[in-house]
Design an enzyme around this catalytic site. Structure first.
Site, PDB file in Angstrom:
ATOM      1  N   TYR A   1      53.793  38.147  39.832  1.00  0.00           N
ATOM      2  CA  TYR A   1      53.257  38.837  40.489  1.00  0.00           C
ATOM      3  C   TYR A   1      53.596  38.384  42.192  1.00  0.00           C
ATOM      4  CZ  TYR A   1      49.863  41.989  38.459  1.00  0.00           C
ATOM      5  OH  TYR A   1      48.836  42.280  37.731  1.00  0.00           O
TER       6      TYR A   1
ATOM      7  N   LYS B   1      54.474  34.301  25.359  1.00  0.00           N
ATOM      8  CA  LYS B   1      55.615  35.271  24.600  1.00  0.00           C
ATOM      9  C   LYS B   1      57.301  33.613  24.529  1.00  0.00           C
ATOM     10  CE  LYS B   1      57.987  38.784  23.054  1.00  0.00           C
ATOM     11  NZ  LYS B   1      57.088  39.085  21.528  1.00  0.00           N
TER      12      LYS B   1
ATOM     13  N   ASP C   1      52.359  39.981  22.082  1.00  0.00           N
ATOM     14  CA  ASP C   1      51.990  40.622  21.518  1.00  0.00           C
ATOM     15  C   ASP C   1      51.498  40.910  19.996  1.00  0.00           C
ATOM     16  OD1 ASP C   1      53.745  38.817  20.527  1.00  0.00           O
ATOM     17  OD2 ASP C   1      55.708  40.320  19.964  1.00  0.00           O
TER      18      ASP C   1
ATOM     19  N   ASP D   1      46.572  40.646  32.519  1.00  0.00           N
ATOM     20  CA  ASP D   1      46.421  41.647  33.359  1.00  0.00           C
ATOM     21  C   ASP D   1      46.238  43.085  32.645  1.00  0.00           C
ATOM     22  OD1 ASP D   1      46.251  43.789  35.232  1.00  0.00           O
ATOM     23  OD2 ASP D   1      48.100  44.451  35.375  1.00  0.00           O
TER      24      ASP D   1
ATOM     25  N   ASP E   1      42.663  44.535  30.225  1.00  0.00           N
ATOM     26  CA  ASP E   1      42.386  46.305  30.599  1.00  0.00           C
ATOM     27  C   ASP E   1      42.166  46.853  28.925  1.00  0.00           C
ATOM     28  OD1 ASP E   1      42.744  46.707  33.460  1.00  0.00           O
ATOM     29  OD2 ASP E   1      44.250  48.387  32.866  1.00  0.00           O
TER      30      ASP E   1
END
Ligand code: IPM
Ligand code: MN
Length: 371
Positions: free
Chosen positions: A142, A190, A222, A246, A250
């Site tokens: 970001y 990751k 993942d 983020d 969701d």
């Protein structure tokens, strides 16, 4: 009577509608807990671009820096979606997070039992879900170096950049939170592919040696995406870098039935006049331009954000609890906004109500319980 100053940033889309209900909630509760609020409303996001040509005007940032807490609705909408525009509503939000150094974003995911039917997942998967996702908020892709693909450009990049102190401080926030909960912490990365994730994992492993009472696991992002819908109740606190956090929140919102149910708190190292963290509180949902102005948005995520505000920035735990209890009672009594009415069994009595009505119902339970 304790005085608190709060900046309201209603923003765009459904933002003003849900912030209105949140403000009325705080006003309803004030006399009962001997609190005195002053509210100051400022522009941020698309509305600030329209008015000032800047998604985060200096006056808004300054106002936010000088108060006890900030309550935000949502920003963005199709009107400001031009990819070539110099400014975007979302930039204002990111600049505000950075400007207040709000590096830790707390996103609790709790399933109200009445809403089990509103989630797309099976009841046995959902039983016992009670998560706290802590998302790093001022680093990573970001904010790292980037190149936009210009008018003729065919190449663009973002950089997921992290430094040791940035990782260490948010992992510590997560560790302390886990100690106050069920003492389980999952750190997401990751590390099998990304260099920044290998640093994340190395720092997390080191820092977490200071918290031997925690049960710690390191989970690839993942795999976490999968575990979250397979065995969500097995997690307690989850800490993740900005972009992973983020996306995962969701997904996690679907466990709670709707994005319209999830509040959030963004905290950093800036303290307010009460010696508590100056926080930014906002629902995790967006500005939902498709339903803006229709009076059907769910105000509960924003109302629950005021509970987090009372708890973290004002130290008013009893008042925070009262707000959460009032929301629980409104749901238990069968009141739903449209987003959380969907999957209920037909025999179950639910009443679909408007944004304003839901706010009024919550206030009714709040004042009844604390009378
Ligand atoms: C969120 C939102 C924001 C983000 C957008 C609006 C910039 O999706 O708070 O989760 O990506 O952080
Ligand atoms: Mn998001």
């Amino acid at each position: 009577m304790t005085h608190y100053s709060i900046v309201l940033l209603p923003g765009d889309g459904i933002g003003p509608e849900v912030v209105r209900e949140a403000r009325l909630t705080l006003e309803a509760l004030a006399p009962r807990f001997d609190l005195d609020f002053s509210f100051d409303t400022h522009l941020m996001g698309g509305c600030a671009i329209d008015e000032h040509g800047n998604s985060l005007p200096d006056s808004t940032l300054l106002a936010c820096q000088c108060v006890d807490a900030v309550l935000l609705g949502a920003v963005g909408g199709p009107k400001w979606d031009n990819p070539h525009a110099a400014d975007r509503p979302e930039r204002g939000l990111l600049a505000l997070r950075k400007g207040l150094n709000l590096f830790a974003n707390l996103r609790p995911v709790k399933l109200f039992p009445e809403l089990i039917g509103a989630s797309a997942l099976k009841e046995e998967v959902l039983a016992g879900v009670d998560l706290l996702v802590i998302r790093e908020l001022t680093g990573g892709a970001y904010f790292g170096p980037r190149q936009e693909a210009g008018a003729s450009g065919e190449e663009a990049y973002d950089t997921m950049l992290y430094t040791r102190p940035e990782i260490e401080r948010v992992v510590r926030v997560a560790a302390v939170a886990a100690l106050q909960r069920r003492r389980k912490l999952a750190s997401v990365d990751k590390a099998n592919v990304l260099a920044s994730s290998r640093l994340w994992r190395r720092v997390a492993v080191e820092v977490l040696k200071d918290y031997p009472d925690l049960e710690v696991e390191h989970v690839l992002v993942d795999a976490m995406a999968m575990h979250l819908i397979r065995r969500p109740a097995s997690f307690d606190v989850i800490v993740a870098e900005n972009l992973f956090g983020d996306i995962l929140t969701d997904e996690a919102a679907m466990l709670a039935g709707s994005m319209g149910m999830l509040p959030s708190a963004s905290l950093g190292d800036v303290m307010n006049t009460h010696g508590l963290p100056l926080g930014l509180y906002e629902p995790i949902h967006g500005s939902a331009p498709d339903i803006a102005g229709k009076g059907i948005a769910n105000p509960l995520a924003t109302i629950l954000s005021t509970a987090m505000l009372l708890r973290h920035s004002l130290g008013q735990e009893a008042a925070a609890q009262a707000v959460e209890d009032a929301v629980a009672r409104a749901l238990a009594a069968g009141y739903r906004t449209r987003d959380i009415a969907g999957f209920d069994a037909p025999e179950k009595h639910v009443e679909v109500v408007s944004t304003e009505a839901m706010g009024a119902i919550v206030r009714g339970f709040l004042t009844e319980a604390t009378a």
